[in-house]
Design a protein around this motif. Sequence first.
Motif, PDB file in Angstrom:
ATOM      1  N   GLU A 193      -1.960   4.785  -1.266  1.00 58.60           N
ATOM      2  CA  GLU A 193      -0.880   3.908  -1.724  1.00 58.60           C
ATOM      3  C   GLU A 193      -0.324   3.078  -0.568  1.00 58.60           C
ATOM      4  O   GLU A 193      -0.098   1.871  -0.697  1.00 58.60           O
ATOM      5  N   ILE A 194      -0.110   3.704   0.571  1.00 55.45           N
ATOM      6  CA  ILE A 194       0.418   2.988   1.733  1.00 55.45           C
ATOM      7  C   ILE A 194      -0.559   1.895   2.176  1.00 55.45           C
ATOM      8  O   ILE A 194      -0.135   0.764   2.467  1.00 55.45           O
ATOM      9  N   ALA A 195      -1.847   2.199   2.206  1.00 51.97           N
ATOM     10  CA  ALA A 195      -2.843   1.185   2.576  1.00 51.97           C
ATOM     11  C   ALA A 195      -2.826   0.027   1.574  1.00 51.97           C
ATOM     12  O   ALA A 195      -2.951  -1.145   1.962  1.00 51.97           O
ATOM     13  N   GLY A 196      -2.670   0.342   0.292  1.00 52.96           N
ATOM     14  CA  GLY A 196      -2.585  -0.698  -0.729  1.00 52.96           C
ATOM     15  C   GLY A 196      -1.345  -1.553  -0.563  1.00 52.96           C
ATOM     16  O   GLY A 196      -1.391  -2.787  -0.670  1.00 52.96           O
ATOM     17  N   ARG A 197      -0.224  -0.911  -0.282  1.00 51.72           N
ATOM     18  CA  ARG A 197       1.023  -1.658  -0.096  1.00 51.72           C
ATOM     19  C   ARG A 197       0.951  -2.541   1.158  1.00 51.72           C
ATOM     20  O   ARG A 197       1.451  -3.662   1.174  1.00 51.72           O
ATOM     21  N   LYS A 198       0.310  -2.040   2.210  1.00 49.02           N
ATOM     22  CA  LYS A 198       0.150  -2.846   3.425  1.00 49.02           C
ATOM     23  C   LYS A 198      -0.745  -4.054   3.138  1.00 49.02           C
ATOM     24  O   LYS A 198      -0.456  -5.162   3.593  1.00 49.02           O
ATOM     25  N   THR A 199      -1.794  -3.855   2.358  1.00 48.49           N
ATOM     26  CA  THR A 199      -2.662  -4.961   1.960  1.00 48.49           C
ATOM     27  C   THR A 199      -1.879  -5.980   1.142  1.00 48.49           C
ATOM     28  O   THR A 199      -1.985  -7.191   1.359  1.00 48.49           O
TER      29      THR A 199
END
Length: 183
Positions: free
Chosen positions: A52-58
């Motif tokens: 989720e964090i990687a998706g939000r950063k993207t």
Amino acid sequence: MNDLKELKDLMLPGVDGEDARAKVSFEDIRKKQADLIQQSLVLADQLRDTVEIAGRKTSDQFWFANRQARELGSEDDQGRFGTRVRRRSPRTLSFEWYVNRFWNDSNKDASKKRIASKYIPKSYRYHHDMRQFMTAPEWERFAIQVAESRFKQLREINDTLTVLVDVLLKVQRLQDKFAKTID
């Protein structure tokens, strides 16, 4: 023996293993299995958090490019697409795209625009067809392509984590069923 720390000793063949296993009850084994399954579920949830964090950063990177274009570019060159990452439930993530439509609000200041967003469904299991974004300016298509490539990978990881959790829960149900045969 309530402590199964040295599982390897309990797996020894022959008399040495039998002697070690004689001190262990099926209840001890059941408790250890339940504890290991619970730890694994917690780890799977933590892995999903990192996805989720990687998706939000993207998504943040996409929106940064969008804001830059809005501040520096002409009105015709502004982005029309948006993205977001949603946690639908503790174990369900979605990486979504939508198209925005803007219009001037007759009741408000002329510089203020109203916006309506329409969800864009995925064309494939894990990704969107880039043809869905053909109306985007070139800079936005590039930003979408980068983000969607990452989202595709994150959707696959998320799906695999869901399968892992399902398998762990099935193991738990089977262990409970096995325990009932001992009682």
